[in-house]
Design an enzyme around this catalytic site. Sequence first.
Site, PDB file in Angstrom:
ATOM      1  N   ASN A   7     -11.362 -20.319  15.837  1.00  0.00           N
ATOM      2  CA  ASN A   7     -11.492 -21.536  15.043  1.00  0.00           C
ATOM      3  C   ASN A   7     -12.478 -22.468  15.752  1.00  0.00           C
ATOM      4  OD1 ASN A   7     -11.069 -24.213  14.007  1.00  0.00           O
ATOM      5  ND2 ASN A   7      -9.136 -23.540  13.145  1.00  0.00           N
ATOM      6  N   ARG A  18     -21.371 -37.539  18.559  1.00  0.00           N
ATOM      7  CA  ARG A  18     -22.630 -38.186  18.954  1.00  0.00           C
ATOM      8  C   ARG A  18     -23.716 -38.112  17.887  1.00  0.00           C
ATOM      9  NH1 ARG A  18     -23.451 -38.938  24.547  1.00  0.00           N
ATOM     10  NH2 ARG A  18     -25.483 -39.779  23.933  1.00  0.00           N
ATOM     11  N   HIS A  43     -11.586 -25.088   9.259  1.00  0.00           N
ATOM     12  CA  HIS A  43     -10.592 -25.819   8.466  1.00  0.00           C
ATOM     13  C   HIS A  43     -11.218 -27.148   8.043  1.00  0.00           C
ATOM     14  CE1 HIS A  43      -6.061 -26.887   7.923  1.00  0.00           C
ATOM     15  NE2 HIS A  43      -6.808 -27.698   7.170  1.00  0.00           N
ATOM     16  N   ARG A  45     -11.731 -30.626   6.199  1.00  0.00           N
ATOM     17  CA  ARG A  45     -10.847 -31.632   5.621  1.00  0.00           C
ATOM     18  C   ARG A  45     -11.673 -32.616   4.802  1.00  0.00           C
ATOM     19  NH1 ARG A  45      -7.796 -30.125  10.265  1.00  0.00           N
ATOM     20  NH2 ARG A  45      -5.588 -29.902   9.737  1.00  0.00           N
ATOM     21  N   HIS A  50     -14.562 -33.075  11.232  1.00  0.00           N
ATOM     22  CA  HIS A  50     -15.059 -32.016  12.127  1.00  0.00           C
ATOM     23  C   HIS A  50     -15.951 -31.079  11.317  1.00  0.00           C
ATOM     24  CE1 HIS A  50     -11.324 -30.419  10.481  1.00  0.00           C
ATOM     25  NE2 HIS A  50     -10.584 -31.168  11.275  1.00  0.00           N
ATOM     26  N   GLU A  70      -9.548 -22.153   6.152  1.00  0.00           N
ATOM     27  CA  GLU A  70      -8.229 -22.755   6.002  1.00  0.00           C
ATOM     28  C   GLU A  70      -8.360 -24.102   5.306  1.00  0.00           C
ATOM     29  OE1 GLU A  70      -6.286 -21.207  10.235  1.00  0.00           O
ATOM     30  OE2 GLU A  70      -6.786 -23.331   9.951  1.00  0.00           O
ATOM     31  N   THR A 101      -3.495 -32.734  12.416  1.00  0.00           N
ATOM     32  CA  THR A 101      -3.501 -31.274  12.495  1.00  0.00           C
ATOM     33  C   THR A 101      -2.347 -30.745  11.655  1.00  0.00           C
ATOM     34  OG1 THR A 101      -3.565 -29.363  14.007  1.00  0.00           O
ATOM     35  CG2 THR A 101      -2.042 -31.150  14.549  1.00  0.00           C
ATOM     36  N   HIS A 191      -1.621 -21.477  15.703  1.00  0.00           N
ATOM     37  CA  HIS A 191      -1.347 -22.860  16.092  1.00  0.00           C
ATOM     38  C   HIS A 191      -0.720 -22.889  17.488  1.00  0.00           C
ATOM     39  CE1 HIS A 191      -1.600 -27.000  14.505  1.00  0.00           C
ATOM     40  NE2 HIS A 191      -0.788 -27.242  15.524  1.00  0.00           N
ATOM     41  N   ASP A 192      -1.501 -23.390  18.445  1.00  0.00           N
ATOM     42  CA  ASP A 192      -1.072 -23.573  19.840  1.00  0.00           C
ATOM     43  C   ASP A 192      -0.842 -22.277  20.608  1.00  0.00           C
ATOM     44  OD1 ASP A 192      -1.317 -26.266  19.529  1.00  0.00           O
ATOM     45  OD2 ASP A 192       0.828 -26.678  19.341  1.00  0.00           O
ATOM     46  N   GLY A 214      -8.114 -21.943  18.127  1.00  0.00           N
ATOM     47  CA  GLY A 214      -9.222 -22.870  18.276  1.00  0.00           C
ATOM     48  C   GLY A 214      -9.087 -23.800  19.453  1.00  0.00           C
ATOM     49  N   HIS A 215      -8.161 -24.751  19.380  1.00  0.00           N
ATOM     50  CA  HIS A 215      -8.083 -25.816  20.382  1.00  0.00           C
ATOM     51  C   HIS A 215      -7.953 -25.276  21.803  1.00  0.00           C
ATOM     52  CE1 HIS A 215      -7.248 -29.883  21.833  1.00  0.00           C
ATOM     53  NE2 HIS A 215      -6.324 -29.333  22.594  1.00  0.00           N
TER      54      HIS A 215
END
Length: 253
Positions: A7, A18, A43, A45, A50, A70, A101, A191-192, A214-215
């Site tokens: 992700n 920036r 994903h 939004r 992002h 997603e 999230t 997720h996580d 991703g994160h």
Amino acid sequence: MTRLSVNINKIATLRNSRGGNNPDLIQVARDCEAFGAQGITVHPRPDERHIRYNDVYQLKEILTTEFNIEGNCQEQKFVDLVLAVKPAQVTLVPDVLGQITSNHGWDTITNKKYLTDIVKTFKDAGIRVSLFVDPVAEMVEAAAETGTDRVELYTEGYASQYHNGKEAAIKPYVEAAEAAKKIGLGLNAGHDLDLNNLRYFALEIPWLKEVSIGHALISDAIYFGLENTIQMYLNQLSDIANPLEEIGMQGKV
């Protein structure tokens, strides 16, 4: 082997902070593929904080691995985007406007009629559909009745409880995964998940088809470098026998 989809939302977050095009999201996607990732996830939004909608169109033009989009299918703009781009997979998530999230799965029982209709919309366009669900067998079973191809288990609960006892943390996920296997639903997760908890999850559910990360992966890349980090995640998924592939899985993929 469970496939790794990277992700790249956080790359877009950094770029947008920036202005300009540094880092170059499209080049990062190309590099993730070159470094071994088997898919790219985004994903978008509505506020485009992002991933921007234009990013999705550009990614479709250059990706050579599986593209997974997603998002909240209750936003018509998202539905129109997916139908225009036609990714390999769309993962439907019950987000609300302004949500930082994703933090819960679909109530597939209450929303069965709506989900059945929207799943058909995407499948009629030749797009594989996955529904984001909590690790509850009843929700998985109801998801199958919508016609979806897969479910994606929301793994924040597992990740947050992993260090307090991994056996207890994985238990509801194994039960939900068994329910999916029994009724022939393909299984994703996300997720996580990270380098600490990923391998145990995949070992306990070896018929898992895909993880979207991703994160944690992008955060690890700050220390280890992107290429090395992708290889580290792939190593967590390697050498795990998939019993369904050995016997031939009947049903949906």
